[in-house]
Design an enzyme around this catalytic site. Structure first.
Site, PDB file in Angstrom:
ATOM      1  N   TYR A 104       0.838  -1.032  -0.033  1.00  0.00           N
ATOM      2  CA  TYR A 104       0.041  -0.054   0.168  1.00  0.00           C
ATOM      3  C   TYR A 104       0.808   1.190  -0.139  1.00  0.00           C
ATOM      4  CZ  TYR A 104      -3.121   3.408   1.844  1.00  0.00           C
ATOM      5  OH  TYR A 104      -3.882   4.685   2.122  1.00  0.00           O
ATOM      6  N   PRO A 160       1.330  14.877   1.801  1.00  0.00           N
ATOM      7  CA  PRO A 160       0.202  14.251   2.523  1.00  0.00           C
ATOM      8  C   PRO A 160       0.065  12.939   2.293  1.00  0.00           C
ATOM      9  CG  PRO A 160      -0.568  15.545   0.593  1.00  0.00           C
ATOM     10  CD  PRO A 160       0.737  16.129   0.695  1.00  0.00           C
ATOM     11  N   MET A 161      -0.101  12.107   3.152  1.00  0.00           N
ATOM     12  CA  MET A 161       0.028  10.582   3.136  1.00  0.00           C
ATOM     13  C   MET A 161      -0.905  10.049   4.105  1.00  0.00           C
ATOM     14  SD  MET A 161       3.999   9.868   2.802  1.00  0.00           S
ATOM     15  CE  MET A 161       4.560  11.062   4.107  1.00  0.00           C
ATOM     16  N   SER A 193      -2.872  14.847   5.691  1.00  0.00           N
ATOM     17  CA  SER A 193      -3.755  14.220   4.577  1.00  0.00           C
ATOM     18  C   SER A 193      -5.191  14.080   5.239  1.00  0.00           C
ATOM     19  CB  SER A 193      -3.352  12.755   4.374  1.00  0.00           C
ATOM     20  OG  SER A 193      -4.310  11.971   3.864  1.00  0.00           O
ATOM     21  N   TYR A 241      -9.882  16.783  -0.146  1.00  0.00           N
ATOM     22  CA  TYR A 241     -10.353  15.922  -1.519  1.00  0.00           C
ATOM     23  C   TYR A 241     -11.647  16.618  -1.693  1.00  0.00           C
ATOM     24  CZ  TYR A 241      -6.767  12.328  -1.828  1.00  0.00           C
ATOM     25  OH  TYR A 241      -5.678  11.589  -2.212  1.00  0.00           O
ATOM     26  N   THR A 291      -6.528  18.268  -3.631  1.00  0.00           N
ATOM     27  CA  THR A 291      -5.966  17.415  -4.508  1.00  0.00           C
ATOM     28  C   THR A 291      -6.947  17.079  -5.590  1.00  0.00           C
ATOM     29  OG1 THR A 291      -4.609  15.945  -3.033  1.00  0.00           O
ATOM     30  CG2 THR A 291      -5.531  14.781  -4.767  1.00  0.00           C
ATOM     31  N   ARG A 325      -4.156  -0.272  -8.922  1.00  0.00           N
ATOM     32  CA  ARG A 325      -3.018  -0.471  -8.032  1.00  0.00           C
ATOM     33  C   ARG A 325      -2.791  -1.934  -7.946  1.00  0.00           C
ATOM     34  NH1 ARG A 325      -4.087   4.686  -5.016  1.00  0.00           N
ATOM     35  NH2 ARG A 325      -4.881   3.446  -3.419  1.00  0.00           N
ATOM     36  N   LYS A 374      -3.263  20.748  -5.991  1.00  0.00           N
ATOM     37  CA  LYS A 374      -2.152  19.421  -6.102  1.00  0.00           C
ATOM     38  C   LYS A 374      -2.627  18.586  -7.138  1.00  0.00           C
ATOM     39  CE  LYS A 374       0.400  15.825  -3.261  1.00  0.00           C
ATOM     40  NZ  LYS A 374      -0.093  15.078  -3.978  1.00  0.00           N
ATOM     41  N   HIS A 411       0.939  12.565  -8.133  1.00  0.00           N
ATOM     42  CA  HIS A 411       0.316  11.587  -7.190  1.00  0.00           C
ATOM     43  C   HIS A 411       1.323  10.321  -6.966  1.00  0.00           C
ATOM     44  CE1 HIS A 411      -3.570  11.504  -5.216  1.00  0.00           C
ATOM     45  NE2 HIS A 411      -3.199  10.412  -4.595  1.00  0.00           N
ATOM     46  N   ARG A 417       0.698   6.958  -8.140  1.00  0.00           N
ATOM     47  CA  ARG A 417      -0.272   5.938  -7.703  1.00  0.00           C
ATOM     48  C   ARG A 417      -1.709   6.176  -8.524  1.00  0.00           C
ATOM     49  NH1 ARG A 417       0.436   3.924  -2.683  1.00  0.00           N
ATOM     50  NH2 ARG A 417      -1.714   4.588  -1.907  1.00  0.00           N
ATOM     51  N   ILE A 468      11.530  12.534  -4.972  1.00  0.00           N
ATOM     52  CA  ILE A 468      12.753  13.067  -4.213  1.00  0.00           C
ATOM     53  C   ILE A 468      13.640  12.148  -3.203  1.00  0.00           C
ATOM     54  CG2 ILE A 468      13.379  15.333  -2.847  1.00  0.00           C
ATOM     55  CD1 ILE A 468      12.645  16.230  -5.336  1.00  0.00           C
TER      56      ILE A 468
END
Length: 376
Positions: free
Chosen positions: A35, A88-89, A117, A145, A171, A180, A240, A264, A267, A298
């Site tokens: 994930y 953001p995660m 996030s 979102y 986003t 995925r 974003k 993204h 993803r 990065i």
């Protein structure tokens, strides 16, 4: 008052972000690893993000007088200690019990910004309390979102503003989830009741059936939603997921506070170009009307130098922070950010640069050096 995240010792032998990644894989459940680390489809874009920074070459100058290095940058009218932010995660407590609280504490201590996030596994108030408590911190922003319910969206915006968040990051590149494959093969499913923020009511599916694609797309964001949010939000708004110059121009014309050139992290839509390749056209399109930031791949301090030379005003780093978090909680996150900043400072000095304003396209080698030299 929330308790501070626990202190942990850093495992031995972690000298690079790649070391953190290798060690984190050995610590995380296979499905969680898929994930966090996986991308969409064949993961072409995921790999390209990293490879594109490697293909860029630096063009250093020597024997220049170097004052004390100044890493500070200006974003949204304020001066911040570094041009580095944590992207953001979602669901960071899957990596470590302290989750987003550990990330916030470490980022603030290193002068890095934090974008929390919307799919946080920790209440935004608890995260903000830790980040805002450090005078040397970076910016504190909240990712949003658009999910079709403007009332819910505005309530959430008001909540995070009251908690101390200073900007919104909307986003815009994920109206549906990416395909995925690695995640699906691993059988990852989000544990129930794991998200700290309630979402809006789901769109209705067919009679007795699941929510379909068309129902989801009926709630997808549009430019009208961006205009509405600009008119109603008390916080500055960044977008974003901007990869096309026409979208960048349209966003700038609406008066957004900033753009994040992002695919993204590979993803969502596979075979998109790398963000290092997309960035120059986005910067050119907005003509300085708003700051442009970039994420994706990065992994070294030299990557930050290259991103800023291409016109970004700051960078966001994602997965390596999660790997540091998995390895040693707040200590691991701080180590990842410290490695990046130390490498960044060394690269600046070795390029003959002591302030970020001097980072320009002429700091990079190009196959067309006449074009580069004309910008000196």
């Amino acid at each position: 008052m929330h308790s501070l995240p626990r202190r942990q010792h850093l495992p031995p032998g972690l000298l690079t972000l790649a070391d953190h990644e290798t060690h984190a894989q050995s610590r995380l459940d296979a499905a969680v690893w898929a994930y966090f680390s996986g991308g969409a489809a064949d993961e072409i874009t995921l790999r390209a993000n990293r490879q594109a920074w490697d293909r860029l070459s630096l063009r250093p100058r020597v024997l220049r007088p170097l004052q004390p290095l100044d890493l500070s940058c200006h974003l949204l009218g304020k001066r911040w200690p570094t041009p580095l932010l944590v992207a953001p995660m979602a669901c960071q407590r899957l990596a470590h019990p302290d989750g987003e609280r550990a990330t916030a504490l470490a980022a603030a201590a290193l002068g890095a910004g934090l974008v929390l996030s919307a799919q946080t596994s920790t209440a935004p108030e608890a995260v903000a309390q830790l980040a805002l408590g450090d005078a040397g911190r970076g910016p504190l922003w909240f990712q949003l979102y658009g999910l079709g319910d403007r009332g819910w969206m505005l309530e959430l915006v008001q909540r995070v503003q009251q908690a101390g968040y200073e900007a919104l990051v909307l986003t815009v590149d994920a109206p549906v989830n990416g395909v995925r494959d690695r995640e699906r093969r691993a059988g990852f499913t989000l544990p129930p009741d794991w998200l700290a923020l309630p979402g809006p009511a789901a769109p209705a599916g067919g009679p007795g059936g699941p929510v379909g694609l068309q129902a989801l797309l009926s709630q997808a964001l549009s430019w009208a939603d961006v205009e509405w949010l600009l008119a109603h939000s008390p916080l500055p708004l960044l977008l974003k997921g901007i990869t096309h110059p026409d979208d960048a121009r349209q966003a700038a014309s609406l008066g957004v506070a900033g753009l994040i050139c992002s695919n993204h992290g590979g993803r969502v839509l596979d075979t998109l170009p790398a963000t290092a390749e997309l960035l120059p056209a986005i910067v050119q399109a907005v003509q300085g009307a708003c700051p442009v930031l970039v994420d994706g791949g990065i992994r070294r301090g030299t990557d930050i130098v290259k991103a800023l030379a291409l016109g970004a005003q700051a960078v966001l780093v994602g997965r390596p922070v999660l790997y540091g978090l998995a390895n040693a909680g707040a200590t691991g996150v701080a180590h990842v950010l410290r490695l990046l900043l130390d490498e960044f400072m060394a690269a600046l000095a070795l390029c003959g640069i002591d302030r970020l304003a001097d980072l320009k396209p002429s700091c990079l080698w190009s196959l067309n050096m006449n074009e580069i030299d004309s910008r000196l």
